[in-house]
Design a protein around this motif. Structure first.
Motif, mmCIF file in Angstrom:
data_model
loop_
_atom_site.group_PDB
_atom_site.id
_atom_site.type_symbol
_atom_site.label_atom_id
_atom_site.label_comp_id
_atom_site.label_asym_id
_atom_site.label_seq_id
_atom_site.Cartn_x
_atom_site.Cartn_y
_atom_site.Cartn_z
ATOM 1 N N ASP A 112 -27.377 -27.798 -24.844
ATOM 2 C CA ASP A 112 -26.125 -27.703 -24.078
ATOM 3 C C ASP A 112 -26.267 -26.892 -22.782
ATOM 4 O O ASP A 112 -25.287 -26.331 -22.290
ATOM 5 N N HIS A 113 -27.472 -26.823 -22.227
ATOM 6 C CA HIS A 113 -27.627 -26.065 -20.988
ATOM 7 C C HIS A 113 -28.363 -26.836 -19.902
ATOM 8 O O HIS A 113 -28.908 -26.225 -18.990
ATOM 9 N N GLY A 114 -28.405 -28.143 -19.994
ATOM 10 C CA GLY A 114 -29.143 -28.911 -18.988
ATOM 11 C C GLY A 114 -28.411 -28.952 -17.663
ATOM 12 O O GLY A 114 -27.231 -28.594 -17.572
ATOM 13 N N PRO A 115 -29.111 -29.386 -16.616
ATOM 14 C CA PRO A 115 -28.522 -29.452 -15.278
ATOM 15 C C PRO A 115 -27.236 -30.295 -15.231
ATOM 16 O O PRO A 115 -27.189 -31.412 -15.747
ATOM 17 N N ILE A 116 -26.239 -29.723 -14.601
ATOM 18 C CA ILE A 116 -24.891 -30.303 -14.635
ATOM 19 C C ILE A 116 -24.708 -31.383 -13.566
ATOM 20 O O ILE A 116 -25.072 -31.187 -12.404
ATOM 21 N N ILE A 117 -24.113 -32.503 -13.966
ATOM 22 C CA ILE A 117 -23.839 -33.621 -13.060
ATOM 23 C C ILE A 117 -22.395 -33.583 -12.582
ATOM 24 O O ILE A 117 -22.112 -33.713 -11.391
ATOM 25 N N ILE A 118 -21.454 -33.431 -13.505
ATOM 26 C CA ILE A 118 -20.027 -33.437 -13.140
ATOM 27 C C ILE A 118 -19.250 -32.688 -14.223
ATOM 28 O O ILE A 118 -19.645 -32.712 -15.399
#
Ligand code: GRF
Length: 212
Positions: A141-147
């Motif tokens: 739950d900490h991957g790079p955020i898209i939107i």
């Protein structure tokens, strides 16, 4: 046209939103780790091939993930879309699909990773909550955020009313993220950042409770 494979474990409302969004890609299959996932029937009524890879049939996470990847690859997936898929994936699986594996999470990450996000947000008394679409990395739950979409937490909210408000936004932002991905407008860089073409952004603040 890119192929996407959607992984589910249950209800499948995000999957349904994707199936009905007229995305610029082919939804090659919906795969579940549970044969009784309600979403499988919804996928079938939309004419999408379905498969079940039950985690109970494998001795450990590694073996399950290898079988799952084999099924995904049989559908020539360009992108793997997690939509309420309730299994923790191994580092090997996540690495294999780096930059091609996407998840939706019902909180404004990095706050409230994990389970029971709405109850925890209510317990803490936050005034703004929401949902996040992100690339999946080994860091749960900490991957790079898209939107992300933010919603107000109302004073009489229950877990159910808050969940419904967030879910409504999930169904809006997930199709958008997949549309960007499939049309090549975003990608994950080698340094782990989300690169986006020039996007129009609104500069409005969400203030909750509102100012008087
Ligand atoms: C959604 O809230 C999603 O954010 C989370 O699991 C839930 C799945 O709901 N990962 P559905 O199966 O898409 O209805």
């Amino acid at each position: 046209m890119k192929n996407i494979v959607i992984l589910i474990s249950g209800r499948g409302s995000n999957m349904q939103a994707l199936l009905e969004a007229h995305l610029p890609c082919r939804i090659a299959a919906v795969i579940s780790n549970r044969a009784d996932a309600q979403g499988l029937e919804i996928a079938r009524t939309h004419g999408v091939p379905t498969a079940v890879v039950s985690h109970r049939d494998y001795p450990d996470r590694e073996a399950f993930d290898i079988a799952l990847a084999g099924t995904i690859d049989a559908y020539h997936a360009d992108f793997v879309v997690l939509a309420g898929f309730m299994r923790i994936l191994t580092e090997g699986f996540v690495t294999r699909y780096r930059g091609r594996l996407i998840n939706i999470h019902p909180s404004l990450l990095p706050s409230y990773g994990g389970l029971n996000t709405h109850a925890r947000a209510l317990h803490d008394g936050v005034k703004i909550h929401g949902c996040t679409v992100h690339f999946v990395t080994a860091d749960l739950d900490h991957g790079p955020i898209i939107i992300q979409a933010a919603v107000p937490v109302m004073c009489r909210d229950t877990e159910q009313t808050l969940a419904a408000r967030v879910l409504h936004e999930e169904h809006r932002i997930y199709p958008q993220a997949i549309r960007w991905l499939c049309s090549g407008q975003i990608h994950l860089t080698d340094t782990g950042h989300v690169e986006m073409g020039h996007r129009k952004q609104t500069g409005f603040a969400l203030i909750s409770p509102g100012l008087e």
